[in-house]
Enzyme design. Sequence first.
Site, PDB file in Angstrom:
ATOM      1  N   LYS A   1     -29.722  -1.805  11.330  1.00 45.41           N
ATOM      2  CA  LYS A   1     -28.134  -2.329  12.209  1.00 45.41           C
ATOM      3  C   LYS A   1     -28.284  -3.652  12.887  1.00 45.41           C
ATOM      4  O   LYS A   1     -27.705  -4.212  12.304  1.00 45.41           O
ATOM      5  CB  LYS A   1     -27.717  -1.706  13.269  1.00 45.41           C
ATOM      6  CG  LYS A   1     -26.478  -1.229  13.149  1.00 45.41           C
ATOM      7  CD  LYS A   1     -26.158  -1.949  14.381  1.00 45.41           C
ATOM      8  CE  LYS A   1     -26.465  -1.139  15.875  1.00 45.41           C
ATOM      9  NZ  LYS A   1     -26.930  -1.159  16.376  1.00 45.41           N
TER      10      LYS A   1
ATOM     11  N   LYS B   1     -21.782   5.852  11.512  1.00 49.74           N
ATOM     12  CA  LYS B   1     -22.237   4.324  12.648  1.00 49.74           C
ATOM     13  C   LYS B   1     -23.858   3.713  12.093  1.00 49.74           C
ATOM     14  O   LYS B   1     -22.673   2.485  12.092  1.00 49.74           O
ATOM     15  CB  LYS B   1     -22.160   4.642  14.287  1.00 49.74           C
ATOM     16  CG  LYS B   1     -22.391   2.897  14.476  1.00 49.74           C
ATOM     17  CD  LYS B   1     -22.731   3.842  16.276  1.00 49.74           C
ATOM     18  CE  LYS B   1     -22.913   2.558  17.141  1.00 49.74           C
ATOM     19  NZ  LYS B   1     -21.775   2.268  17.716  1.00 49.74           N
TER      20      LYS B   1
ATOM     21  N   HIS C   1     -24.510   2.496  27.042  1.00 51.51           N
ATOM     22  CA  HIS C   1     -24.711   2.771  26.349  1.00 51.51           C
ATOM     23  C   HIS C   1     -22.966   3.118  25.215  1.00 51.51           C
ATOM     24  O   HIS C   1     -21.846   3.477  25.789  1.00 51.51           O
ATOM     25  CB  HIS C   1     -25.845   3.519  25.732  1.00 51.51           C
ATOM     26  CG  HIS C   1     -26.167   2.244  25.166  1.00 51.51           C
ATOM     27  ND1 HIS C   1     -27.653   2.375  24.782  1.00 51.51           N
ATOM     28  CD2 HIS C   1     -27.176   1.461  26.265  1.00 51.51           C
ATOM     29  CE1 HIS C   1     -28.500   1.053  24.940  1.00 51.51           C
ATOM     30  NE2 HIS C   1     -27.684   1.121  25.976  1.00 51.51           N
TER      31      HIS C   1
ATOM     32  N   SER D   1     -29.375  -6.552  27.284  1.00 50.96           N
ATOM     33  CA  SER D   1     -29.809  -7.616  25.956  1.00 50.96           C
ATOM     34  C   SER D   1     -28.933  -8.151  25.416  1.00 50.96           C
ATOM     35  O   SER D   1     -29.196  -9.383  25.071  1.00 50.96           O
ATOM     36  CB  SER D   1     -30.930  -7.375  25.646  1.00 50.96           C
ATOM     37  OG  SER D   1     -31.347  -6.645  24.396  1.00 50.96           O
TER      38      SER D   1
ATOM     39  N   GLY E   1     -21.558  -2.292  20.061  1.00 49.82           N
ATOM     40  CA  GLY E   1     -21.650  -3.097  21.113  1.00 49.82           C
ATOM     41  C   GLY E   1     -22.146  -4.758  20.656  1.00 49.82           C
ATOM     42  O   GLY E   1     -21.419  -5.685  21.222  1.00 49.82           O
TER      43      GLY E   1
ATOM     44  N   ARG F   1     -25.421   7.969  28.264  1.00 51.74           N
ATOM     45  CA  ARG F   1     -26.650   9.311  26.914  1.00 51.74           C
ATOM     46  C   ARG F   1     -26.948   9.907  28.562  1.00 51.74           C
ATOM     47  O   ARG F   1     -27.570  10.672  27.263  1.00 51.74           O
ATOM     48  CB  ARG F   1     -27.194   8.085  26.521  1.00 51.74           C
ATOM     49  CG  ARG F   1     -26.740   7.299  25.475  1.00 51.74           C
ATOM     50  CD  ARG F   1     -27.365   6.794  24.431  1.00 51.74           C
ATOM     51  NE  ARG F   1     -27.024   6.363  22.846  1.00 51.74           N
ATOM     52  CZ  ARG F   1     -27.066   5.153  22.182  1.00 51.74           C
ATOM     53  NH1 ARG F   1     -28.401   4.691  22.777  1.00 51.74           N
ATOM     54  NH2 ARG F   1     -26.651   5.100  20.760  1.00 51.74           N
TER      55      ARG F   1
ATOM     56  N   GLU G   1     -32.675   3.164  23.423  1.00 55.11           N
ATOM     57  CA  GLU G   1     -31.931   3.611  22.134  1.00 55.11           C
ATOM     58  C   GLU G   1     -32.763   4.792  21.606  1.00 55.11           C
ATOM     59  O   GLU G   1     -32.345   5.716  21.593  1.00 55.11           O
ATOM     60  CB  GLU G   1     -31.880   2.350  21.032  1.00 55.11           C
ATOM     61  CG  GLU G   1     -32.280   1.592  20.067  1.00 55.11           C
ATOM     62  CD  GLU G   1     -32.692   0.895  19.103  1.00 55.11           C
ATOM     63  OE1 GLU G   1     -32.540   0.779  18.270  1.00 55.11           O
ATOM     64  OE2 GLU G   1     -31.337   0.108  19.496  1.00 55.11           O
TER      65      GLU G   1
END
Length: 423
Positions: free
Chosen positions: A26, A409, A339, A169, A94, A343, A312
Amino acid sequence: MSQEQGWAAPRAEGPVSGRITVPGSKSISNRALILAAIADGPSHLTGLLAARDTTLMRTALTSLGVAIADTGSTVTVTPGSLKGPASVDCGLAGTVMRFVPPVAALADGVVEFDGDEYARERPMGVILDALRALGVQIEDGGTGRMPYSVSGTGSVRGGTVTLDASGSSQFVSALLLAGARYDEGVDIRHDGKPVPSQPHLDMSVAMLRERGVQVDDSEPNRWVVAPGPIRALDSAIEPDLSNAAPFLAAAVLTGGEVTVTGWPEHTTQPGGQLPEIFTRFGAEASWTPDGLTVRGTGRVTGADLDLSQVGELSPVIAAVAAFADGPSYLRGIAHLRNHETDRLAALENEFNALGGDVTQTADGLEIRPKPLQGGLFATYHDHRMAHAAAVVGLLVDGLLIENIGTTAKTLPAFPELWSGLVS
């Protein structure tokens, strides 16, 4: 059990073994789409991920005047005259909510941005203020969050901008990806705590250089992009290594052996660090021309890990740590609170609801393994939480995953791939 009540996570009856092929990354797919949209000619992308985040990106770019067409496994992106008025649905992506505004600033007209309910809670002020400093007109009602609009005039002055990218980032990558098309390029300077997810920054810089863009990142916390064209490039998208995490974790926890095919020899993806991380838990990893193989050894040891650059991966790593033979400490991941969901709070809540012993720290999680029982594991519309839940379900009877469909997603076929591997 119906989908409304929860998806019954498959229970492993023994060592899990098999071969898995995961679709395109992704992170690389959406960067490739952005760069192709503002390149100097058509680009042909093979292996592009087909999932919600990439669909949102494609729709956003076509709404601005970019032509995107599918021919078999190849996606052709043809730049067009960027213009508004346009509306962009960011969903919960994002990369869309942060990467598209700097491109929309190059359009002639107003571009409006909105997304899912939780997307309105995600911080956007850093990138919006940075664009303002570069001469872009932004309207957000003073909230620094969605909904907001970008009023473009067909060009952006660019120049020097200072920001605090310690929260993500993506704030830096967003400006990097579009900066070459700004009149003065862009000179990005970070001022704050360390920027997380360095691999994603390396990815952005590498992809720009592949397309002939001059990027100077020799000075810490500074990235200088020279103005100029972005060369059209035909490219193949690497497999999404972060999406491989739950499948490899299955081997670690069950003493099995799982091979992920097509694992690249060199990569800037955060998931490239999975072999090292899983060996810290006591597993074995090896590479063959076919891909990466991870073998469980029958023992999972506790680990103390700095995950600041690969945040992640944290939900799946937390799920592995929950079954270790001692405590684990996941550090450097305070930014995960912003996020797709918070999380850290979500992992603490869901593991403890099953009888676990997980505590948030200032910058991460402390996980003390305890026997877990079945129940409903909430995902908070977060695909990584669903992955973590599936891993837990390998060793816990009666685990139900709320909204397994959120995995669409980045990996729409996750339920089928997971059931096929575990059964």
